[in-house]
Design an enzyme around this catalytic site. Structure first.
Site, PDB file in Angstrom:
ATOM      1  N   LYS A  45      -6.617  45.743 -35.427  1.00 28.14           N
ATOM      2  CA  LYS A  45      -5.432  46.576 -35.630  1.00 28.14           C
ATOM      3  C   LYS A  45      -4.213  45.658 -35.718  1.00 28.14           C
ATOM      4  O   LYS A  45      -3.954  44.866 -34.798  1.00 28.14           O
ATOM      5  CB  LYS A  45      -5.290  47.552 -34.459  1.00 28.14           C
ATOM      6  CG  LYS A  45      -4.970  48.959 -34.897  1.00 28.14           C
ATOM      7  CD  LYS A  45      -4.997  49.885 -33.708  1.00 28.14           C
ATOM      8  CE  LYS A  45      -4.626  51.289 -34.115  1.00 28.14           C
ATOM      9  NZ  LYS A  45      -4.500  52.159 -32.941  1.00 28.14           N
TER      10      LYS A  45
HETATM   11  O1  G3P Z   1      -3.683  54.906 -31.668  1.00 32.48           O
HETATM   12  C1  G3P Z   1      -2.455  55.139 -32.257  1.00 32.48           C
HETATM   13  C2  G3P Z   1      -1.908  56.534 -32.110  1.00 32.48           C
HETATM   14  O2  G3P Z   1      -2.917  57.476 -32.290  1.00 32.48           O
HETATM   15  C3  G3P Z   1      -1.005  56.752 -30.940  1.00 32.48           C
HETATM   16  O3  G3P Z   1      -0.728  58.101 -30.696  1.00 32.48           O
HETATM   17  O4  G3P Z   1       0.132  59.885 -29.246  1.00 32.48           O
HETATM   18  O5  G3P Z   1       0.790  57.503 -28.781  1.00 32.48           O
HETATM   19  O6  G3P Z   1       1.722  58.716 -30.746  1.00 32.48           O
HETATM   20  P1  G3P Z   1       0.547  58.577 -29.812  1.00 32.48           P
END
Ligand code: G3P
Length: 217
Positions: A84
């Protein structure tokens, strides 16, 4: 469409994998930080052993050379590790190098179709538009998902769209309607997708009716 689980929690991964519905896992530094006491490489290795599909592990460096160095180390942990890489010009440089070495990448923190297009041109295997975080600031996050799907299809680009920052089951439905190749979902959202009050009510009624026959008999 495929679903990935967005977590670094081994119990959640094990549980969701047992349901037969997840094809991969995505992690990020925030999710890894929640798993206190686990060393990062060891955690990544454990996750890759639990799922056959791609497991995204994020680099911490913010310069291209540092990202490539970390990526090579992470990629050596297991064959299903995907690196990533945060979006940006340093990230694009890193993706270009890693792509030439056949190391799979997932460009993260994508908030516009233009960013996603650049990531794909640099050779990203996946791009992750963050739907929920865009919704949070009053933009339609699913528009970015839909735009990227359309652009990649129009030009026959191989990069796959992972709808990320998924907050609720409706986001998953909207991602599927938009043609996202993958949605990466937190465990709680996956669980809520399986539940429906009418299903529970129906089970209880079937059980009660069955029980009434047994009593009469
Ligand atoms: O893994 C990246 C993403 O899905 C993060 O989500 O909920 O932290 O905006 P969030």
């Amino acid at each position: 469409m495929q679903l990935f689980l967005d977590t670094a929690n081994l119990s959640e991964i094990e549980e969701a994998a047992s349901w037969g519905v997840i094809s991969g896992v995505t992690t990020n530094p925030t999710l890894v930080a929640k798993e206190k006491g686990m060393e990062f490489s060891a955690l990544v290795q454990k996750i890759t052993a639990l799922v056959d599909g791609p497991v995204s592990a994020e680099v911490i460096a913010i310069d291209a050379a540092g990202m490539v160095k970390e990526a090579r180390t992470l990629a050596a942990l297991a064959k299903n590790v995907v690196i990533k890489i945060p979006m940006g010009t340093e990230g694009l440089q890193a993706v270009k190098v890693l792509s030439s070495e056949n190391i799979a990448t997932n460009v993260t923190l994508v908030f516009s179709p233009q960013q996603g297009l650049l990531a794909a041109l640099a050779g990203a295997t996946y791009v992750s538009p963050f739907a929920g975080r865009l919704d949070d600031i009053g933009h339609d996050g699913l528009d970015v998902v839909a735009d990227l799907v359309e652009i990649f299809e129009s030009y026959g680009m191989d990069t796959q769209v992972i709808a990320a920052s998924i907050r609720h089951p409706l986001h998953v439905l909207e991602s599927a309607r938009a043609g996202a190749h993958i949605a990466t979902v937190p465990f709680g959202v996956l669980k809520r997708m399986a539940d429906h009050p009418l299903t529970e009510q129906g089970i209880q009624r079937f059980l009660a009716d069955w029980e009434s026959i047994q009593t009469k008999g």
